[in-house]
Motif scaffolding. Sequence first.
Motif, PDB file in Angstrom:
ATOM      1  N   UNK A 248       0.835  -1.205   0.000  1.00 48.35           N
ATOM      2  CA  UNK A 248       0.000   0.000   0.000  1.00 48.35           C
ATOM      3  C   UNK A 248       0.873   1.260   0.000  1.00 48.35           C
ATOM      4  N   UNK A 249       1.879   1.285   0.848  1.00 42.06           N
ATOM      5  CA  UNK A 249       2.748   2.460   0.936  1.00 42.06           C
ATOM      6  C   UNK A 249       3.578   2.629  -0.339  1.00 42.06           C
ATOM      7  N   UNK A 254       4.854   5.796  -5.140  1.00 39.77           N
ATOM      8  CA  UNK A 254       4.938   5.907  -6.612  1.00 39.77           C
ATOM      9  C   UNK A 254       4.132   7.090  -7.114  1.00 39.77           C
ATOM     10  N   UNK A 255       3.042   7.361  -6.397  1.00 38.09           N
ATOM     11  CA  UNK A 255       2.165   8.460  -6.806  1.00 38.09           C
ATOM     12  C   UNK A 255       2.608   9.798  -6.204  1.00 38.09           C
ATOM     13  N   UNK A 256       3.748   9.797  -5.513  1.00 36.96           N
ATOM     14  CA  UNK A 256       4.294  11.059  -5.024  1.00 36.96           C
ATOM     15  C   UNK A 256       3.962  11.409  -3.588  1.00 36.96           C
ATOM     16  N   UNK A 257       3.265  10.511  -2.889  1.00 35.13           N
ATOM     17  CA  UNK A 257       2.965  10.767  -1.476  1.00 35.13           C
ATOM     18  C   UNK A 257       4.216  10.455  -0.654  1.00 35.13           C
ATOM     19  N   UNK A 258       4.471  11.267   0.382  1.00 32.96           N
ATOM     20  CA  UNK A 258       5.700  11.125   1.171  1.00 32.96           C
ATOM     21  C   UNK A 258       5.538  10.071   2.260  1.00 32.96           C
ATOM     22  N   UNK A 259       5.501   8.820   1.846  1.00 33.08           N
ATOM     23  CA  UNK A 259       5.371   7.714   2.797  1.00 33.08           C
ATOM     24  C   UNK A 259       6.494   6.706   2.553  1.00 33.08           C
ATOM     25  N   UNK A 260       7.008   6.156   3.640  1.00 36.56           N
ATOM     26  CA  UNK A 260       8.051   5.134   3.558  1.00 36.56           C
ATOM     27  C   UNK A 260       7.746   4.027   4.556  1.00 36.56           C
ATOM     28  N   UNK A 301      10.502  -7.489   0.393  1.00 38.96           N
ATOM     29  CA  UNK A 301      11.923  -7.133   0.522  1.00 38.96           C
ATOM     30  C   UNK A 301      12.639  -7.402  -0.800  1.00 38.96           C
ATOM     31  N   UNK A 302      12.385  -8.572  -1.372  1.00 39.91           N
ATOM     32  CA  UNK A 302      13.103  -8.974  -2.591  1.00 39.91           C
ATOM     33  C   UNK A 302      12.667  -8.162  -3.804  1.00 39.91           C
ATOM     34  N   UNK A 303      11.445  -7.607  -3.755  1.00 34.28           N
ATOM     35  CA  UNK A 303      10.976  -6.749  -4.851  1.00 34.28           C
ATOM     36  C   UNK A 303      11.431  -5.305  -4.698  1.00 34.28           C
ATOM     37  N   UNK A 304      12.135  -4.992  -3.589  1.00 32.58           N
ATOM     38  CA  UNK A 304      12.632  -3.630  -3.400  1.00 32.58           C
ATOM     39  C   UNK A 304      11.584  -2.655  -2.894  1.00 32.58           C
ATOM     40  N   UNK A 305      10.529  -3.159  -2.243  1.00 31.22           N
ATOM     41  CA  UNK A 305       9.444  -2.283  -1.787  1.00 31.22           C
ATOM     42  C   UNK A 305       9.644  -1.768  -0.366  1.00 31.22           C
ATOM     43  N   UNK A 306      10.609  -2.351   0.351  1.00 36.58           N
ATOM     44  CA  UNK A 306      10.868  -1.936   1.738  1.00 36.58           C
ATOM     45  C   UNK A 306      11.935  -0.844   1.718  1.00 36.58           C
ATOM     46  N   UNK A 307      11.672   0.258   2.414  1.00 40.17           N
ATOM     47  CA  UNK A 307      12.634   1.360   2.410  1.00 40.17           C
ATOM     48  C   UNK A 307      13.762   1.143   3.403  1.00 40.17           C
ATOM     49  N   UNK A 450      22.889  15.030  14.198  1.00 44.63           N
ATOM     50  CA  UNK A 450      21.711  15.890  14.056  1.00 44.63           C
ATOM     51  C   UNK A 450      21.174  15.769  12.638  1.00 44.63           C
ATOM     52  N   UNK A 451      19.859  15.894  12.485  1.00 41.09           N
ATOM     53  CA  UNK A 451      19.302  16.006  11.117  1.00 41.09           C
ATOM     54  C   UNK A 451      19.903  17.258  10.497  1.00 41.09           C
ATOM     55  N   UNK A 452      20.564  17.116   9.348  1.00 40.49           N
ATOM     56  CA  UNK A 452      21.290  18.269   8.811  1.00 40.49           C
ATOM     57  C   UNK A 452      20.624  18.909   7.599  1.00 40.49           C
ATOM     58  N   UNK A 453      19.486  18.359   7.168  1.00 39.63           N
ATOM     59  CA  UNK A 453      18.732  19.030   6.089  1.00 39.63           C
ATOM     60  C   UNK A 453      17.292  18.520   6.143  1.00 39.63           C
ATOM     61  N   UNK A 454      16.370  19.276   5.523  1.00 40.62           N
ATOM     62  CA  UNK A 454      14.958  18.865   5.575  1.00 40.62           C
ATOM     63  C   UNK A 454      14.698  17.575   4.811  1.00 40.62           C
ATOM     64  N   UNK A 455      13.563  16.972   5.128  1.00 36.30           N
ATOM     65  CA  UNK A 455      13.119  15.724   4.485  1.00 36.30           C
ATOM     66  C   UNK A 455      13.255  15.812   2.974  1.00 36.30           C
ATOM     67  N   UNK A 456      13.926  14.855   2.412  1.00 37.36           N
ATOM     68  CA  UNK A 456      13.920  14.651   0.956  1.00 37.36           C
ATOM     69  C   UNK A 456      14.136  13.179   0.743  1.00 37.36           C
ATOM     70  N   UNK A 457      13.336  12.575  -0.081  1.00 31.29           N
ATOM     71  CA  UNK A 457      13.471  11.138  -0.262  1.00 31.29           C
ATOM     72  C   UNK A 457      12.987  10.739  -1.626  1.00 31.29           C
TER      73      UNK A 457
END
Length: 457
Positions: A248-249, A254-260, A301-307, A450-457
């Motif tokens: 689901x995630x 894929x549709x651009x929603x920021x979920x991992x 996992x084997x399909x590369x869907x787990x972040x 420390x987190x050194x930059x804003x969310x980007x993924x």
Amino acid sequence: MSIDLYLKNAQVVTETEVFHGGVTVEGEKIAGVVRGDQEIQAVQVIDLQGCVLLPGVVDAHVHFNEPGRENWEGYRTGTMAAAAGGVTSVLEMPLNSTPPTINRELLAYKRQVVASQAVVDYGNWGGLVDNNLADLDAMHEDGVIGYKAFASASGVDFERLNDDLIYAGLDKMRQLGNVVGLHAENEWVCSYLSKQLKDAGRTDRAAWYESRPPFAELETIQRASYWAKVTGGNLHVVHISVADGIRHLAQLRQAGVHVTAETCPHYLFFDHQDFERIGPAAKCAPPIRSREDVEALWACVLEGLVDTIGSDHSPCSWDEKEKGMDNIWKAWGGISGVQLTLPVLLSEGVNKRGLSLSELARMLSYNPARLFGLYPQKGKIQPGADADLAVVDLGQEWTLSADQLFFKNKFSAYVGSTFKGQVQRTLVRGKTVYHSGQILAEPGYGKLLLRSYPYQY
Ligand SMILES: [Zn+2]
């Protein structure tokens, strides 16, 4: 500049390739990546004899219980166990310590208490709880790498959220450029089923997983990710045990929603039969699933869907487990596993199911470093990065005994398990912190991240 260290004759792994070669180190940094066998002058040369050289694991999900519950773990023993497992950075959760890390002052307090304890590098999660929206900015300014939140009761002094604050918290993440890490199980359905089972007199081990079924997890993943879509906020669902939740995630992303999506080694290793045999030491939430569910998760996992894969190392003292031997409801929930993530994935993934070493490095190092704002300092073997490295012998077969554990409380659901693939040596910023069963760094060597930059993924 002189080269301090040359690690040669290895299979060097990045998230995109594996090649025969080595790495040179100057001070705390990777100076160069070497292809093939080259003669290079260095203060120290180590021949890795064909072993695999991985980027150090960034374990974004550990509970070290400090301050307040050091009898359960603490940063000293927790990071020693991490080092022994090839983990070079840990991102530590805001709950299970007392008080929980839910505002700037409590974050500063935790950092002050643990500063002299760690042997690997560490960052902090803040908490998103029922009444602290106003505290999120200050913790962000102070470098928390994310905010942990619970959709179901946490079992400790850490307030769960309803949809109003899941929505508002995610909206805040969009503004801050930070991320919520959500424990996704449906509170009401799990409570209802627990009560039914308890009223029926059930105290057996199966009652635990019957009370927290896969659909209760999937519902909350769907609901929270809907709020991520609506708000544009950044959502990382932690410790996912159901394949449908991962899929689901992945579709939304894929549709651009920021979920991992994160899963954990224990959901890829143990099944219901194991849980019923092992009992309290394998109690966790979401619970261990059926063998069919385990294999469906492996397919993801084997399909590369787990972040990312995090250990969710969640230790306690033995008495907290022992009291649930004959009544599973009474046991503390949590699996001690920070030392076992690599062995599980090398054994069950790389050796048994053909998982590629690059995919392994992607889920264990590259992705978590990027997601939590630590890349390129962490997460990849490349010039200029911290020399955080794990040397593993892919063919070594071994059986885990309790005396090999560096945990404060030397028990784990994994004791007695046999693995193929073993961590030989771990380096943090160019220094060997673990080698052949020995910890070689002093507490306090580990540095705050420390987190050194804003969310980007
Ligand atoms: Zn956790």
